[in-house]
Design an enzyme around this catalytic site. Structure first.
Site, PDB file in Angstrom:
ATOM      1  CG  ASP A  34      -2.153   0.825   1.078  1.00  0.00           C
ATOM      2  OD1 ASP A  34      -1.988   2.035   0.832  1.00  0.00           O
ATOM      3  OD2 ASP A  34      -3.270   0.295   1.192  1.00  0.00           O
ATOM      4  CG  ASN A  35       0.169   4.641  -2.683  1.00  0.00           C
ATOM      5  OD1 ASN A  35      -0.846   4.649  -1.978  1.00  0.00           O
ATOM      6  ND2 ASN A  35       0.175   5.091  -3.922  1.00  0.00           N
ATOM      7  CB  ALA A  79      -7.600   1.533  -7.542  1.00  0.00           C
ATOM      8  CE1 TYR A 145     -12.262   3.781  -9.615  1.00  0.00           C
ATOM      9  CE2 TYR A 145     -14.491   3.185 -10.300  1.00  0.00           C
ATOM     10  CZ  TYR A 145     -13.418   3.019  -9.449  1.00  0.00           C
ATOM     11  OH  TYR A 145     -13.490   2.095  -8.447  1.00  0.00           O
ATOM     12  CG  PHE A 206     -26.720  15.452  -5.114  1.00  0.00           C
ATOM     13  CD1 PHE A 206     -26.480  16.798  -4.850  1.00  0.00           C
ATOM     14  CD2 PHE A 206     -25.758  14.525  -4.741  1.00  0.00           C
ATOM     15  CE1 PHE A 206     -25.294  17.207  -4.230  1.00  0.00           C
ATOM     16  CE2 PHE A 206     -24.574  14.925  -4.124  1.00  0.00           C
ATOM     17  CZ  PHE A 206     -24.346  16.274  -3.872  1.00  0.00           C
TER      18      PHE A 206
HETATM   19  C1  UD1 Z   1     -21.006   4.576  -7.138  1.00  0.00           C
HETATM   20  C2  UD1 Z   1     -19.546   4.503  -6.797  1.00  0.00           C
HETATM   21  C3  UD1 Z   1     -18.714   4.884  -7.960  1.00  0.00           C
HETATM   22  C4  UD1 Z   1     -19.109   4.089  -9.195  1.00  0.00           C
HETATM   23  C5  UD1 Z   1     -20.599   4.170  -9.433  1.00  0.00           C
HETATM   24  C6  UD1 Z   1     -20.942   3.253 -10.595  1.00  0.00           C
HETATM   25  C7  UD1 Z   1     -19.363   4.937  -4.419  1.00  0.00           C
HETATM   26  C8  UD1 Z   1     -18.964   5.918  -3.384  1.00  0.00           C
HETATM   27  N1  UD1 Z   1     -19.260   5.377  -5.694  1.00  0.00           N
HETATM   28  O1  UD1 Z   1     -21.368   5.918  -7.401  1.00  0.00           O
HETATM   29  O2  UD1 Z   1     -17.359   4.610  -7.655  1.00  0.00           O
HETATM   30  O3  UD1 Z   1     -18.491   4.643 -10.327  1.00  0.00           O
HETATM   31  O4  UD1 Z   1     -21.270   3.772  -8.264  1.00  0.00           O
HETATM   32  O5  UD1 Z   1     -22.115   2.623 -10.513  1.00  0.00           O
HETATM   33  O6  UD1 Z   1     -19.733   3.814  -4.128  1.00  0.00           O
HETATM   34  N2  UD1 Z   1     -26.081  11.501  -3.132  1.00  0.00           N
HETATM   35  C9  UD1 Z   1     -26.807  12.467  -2.472  1.00  0.00           C
HETATM   36  N3  UD1 Z   1     -26.180  13.227  -1.533  1.00  0.00           N
HETATM   37  C10 UD1 Z   1     -24.864  13.073  -1.209  1.00  0.00           C
HETATM   38  C11 UD1 Z   1     -24.119  12.079  -1.890  1.00  0.00           C
HETATM   39  C12 UD1 Z   1     -24.760  11.304  -2.851  1.00  0.00           C
HETATM   40  O7  UD1 Z   1     -28.012  12.654  -2.738  1.00  0.00           O
HETATM   41  O8  UD1 Z   1     -24.365  13.798  -0.337  1.00  0.00           O
HETATM   42  C13 UD1 Z   1     -26.759  10.637  -4.125  1.00  0.00           C
HETATM   43  C14 UD1 Z   1     -26.106  10.618  -5.481  1.00  0.00           C
HETATM   44  O9  UD1 Z   1     -26.599  11.662  -6.281  1.00  0.00           O
HETATM   45  C15 UD1 Z   1     -26.497   9.232  -5.983  1.00  0.00           C
HETATM   46  C16 UD1 Z   1     -26.585   8.379  -4.724  1.00  0.00           C
HETATM   47  O10 UD1 Z   1     -26.677   9.304  -3.645  1.00  0.00           O
HETATM   48  O11 UD1 Z   1     -27.765   9.276  -6.586  1.00  0.00           O
HETATM   49  C17 UD1 Z   1     -25.369   7.499  -4.515  1.00  0.00           C
HETATM   50  O12 UD1 Z   1     -24.216   8.306  -4.624  1.00  0.00           O
HETATM   51  P1  UD1 Z   1     -22.748   7.751  -4.291  1.00  0.00           P
HETATM   52  O13 UD1 Z   1     -22.741   7.125  -2.969  1.00  0.00           O
HETATM   53  O14 UD1 Z   1     -21.811   8.888  -4.543  1.00  0.00           O
HETATM   54  O15 UD1 Z   1     -22.496   6.570  -5.309  1.00  0.00           O
HETATM   55  P2  UD1 Z   1     -22.781   6.425  -6.899  1.00  0.00           P
HETATM   56  O16 UD1 Z   1     -23.005   7.719  -7.556  1.00  0.00           O
HETATM   57  O17 UD1 Z   1     -23.821   5.384  -7.031  1.00  0.00           O
END
Ligand code: UD1
Length: 307
Positions: A34-35, A79, A145, A206
């Site tokens: 691990d870095n 990664a 990614y 969101f």
């Molecule tokens: C996830 C993965 C990402 C991958 C993607 C592909 C994680 C952290 N990310 O993204 O690496 O590329 O799946 O399927 O697991 N949201 C809010 N408020 C917040 C944060 C998020 O409403 O403060 C919403 C987002 O708009 C989204 C949902 O929650 O609709 C999930 O968001 P998030 O946990 O960031 O993951 P993904 O976008 O699904």
């Protein structure tokens, strides 16, 4: 597992450290490479005699050669983990997420490993055409990614046919649990919401909050990784539960668990957001004999207790 000597790259990170614990509990010898860019030494039980840490980078061939010495199995998780950073700095991201796996695959070939298991992602699917997503679904990544992970799967398939390297790519869905730092660039919605609600601060949703996700508890992911290392199956496999929840339901559950009445702020939806995501978990079950042990309620309770 006993007698196995396992190299875990990224073993000081979120998924890595939980998998290291599971491997040690099963009696394996574990070496972590691990870095420490996003992983932390404090995530690891470094006093254990069966555990060794090498601090170094996966793109450094000499370091990887040394780390691979005497190893029987490798779990490659190290990664560049941020989707956003992959958009902002695709050159750095490709160096870690493409050259890294190629360096490990080449070392795996030279070492004659029994099994090479590596982190892929649900990000390879992009916006799904239909749900649940089976491994045979069309791949259409939406970020560097996701594309990097798709290319990694192609390299792994090529190393299998050219050199007989036995590998399994794990397409993780939305992983949550202790040690996912809410401030980190890859923090998922659950770690952010738990952090804010436990301080009685308002989380941000969101859009309308009707988005659904397939959330997998990190200790289940760790068990799936261990099963993958010692299974004969090769190719790619979803790591999902097959069940989903929307963000408003998630918030309700979290308010109960954390005894909070904080109301969410709604802001405009993310332009790159996927509306619904759900993984078909049947291959995970048939190939790895794997059933999730953690319900979402139990996982959220455990996370809240650890936070
Ligand atoms: C996830 C993965 C990402 C991958 C993607 C592909 C994680 C952290 N990310 O993204 O690496 O590329 O799946 O399927 O697991 N949201 C809010 N408020 C917040 C944060 C998020 O409403 O403060 C919403 C987002 O708009 C989204 C949902 O929650 O609709 C999930 O968001 P998030 O946990 O960031 O993951 P993904 O976008 O699904």
């Amino acid at each position: 597992t006993s007698g196995a000597r396992v190299l875990v790259t990224g073993g000081a990170g979120f998924i890595g450290s939980h998998t290291v614990e599971a491997l040690l509990a099963d009696g394996a010898q574990v070496r972590v490479l691990d870095n420490l860019s996003s992983g932390k030494e404090s995530n690891l039980p470094l006093g254990e005699t069966s555990l060794e840490l090498i601090e170094g980078d996966i793109t450094d061939r000499r370091v990887v050669e040394v780390a691979m010495r005497d190893v029987t199995h490798c779990l490659h998780l190290a990664a560049q983990v941020s989707v956003i950073r992959s958009v902002e700095d695709p050159v750095h991201s490709a160096s870690q997420n493409i050259l890294g796996p190629v360096t490990l695959l080449q070392a795996a070939k030279e070492q004659g490993l029994e099994k090479f298991v590596y982190a892929s992602s649900a990000a390879v699917y992009g916006d799904p055409e239909s749900l649940p997503l089976a491994e045979t679904a069309r791949l259409a990544p939406l970020s560097p990614y996701g594309l990097e992970k798709q290319v990694d799967e192609q390299y792994a398939a090529l190393f299998a046919s050219l050199h007989g390297v036995k590998s399994l790519g794990m397409r993780y869905f939305n992983v949550y649990g202790p040690r996912q730092d809410p401030a980190s660039p890859y923090a998922g919605v659950i770690s952010k919401f738990v952090d804010l609600l436990s301080k009685n601060e308002a989380p941000t949703v969101f859009g309308d909050g009707g988005q659904t996700r397939d959330f997998v508890y990190v200790k289940d992911v760790a068990r799936a990784n261990v099963a993958a290392l010692f299974s004969d199956h090769v190719g790619v496999c979803n790591v999902a539960t097959g069940a989903t929840i929307n963000l408003l339901e998630l918030l309700d559950t979290l308010r109960d668990v954390l005894d909070s009445d904080a109301q969410a702020k709604h802001v405009d939806g993310r332009s790159d957001d996927i509306r619904h995501s759900c993984g078909d978990a049947s291959r995970l079950k048939s190939w790895l004999g794997f059933e999730p042990e953690w319900t979402l309620a139990a996982g959220l309770q455990a996370l809240a207790a650890a936070s």
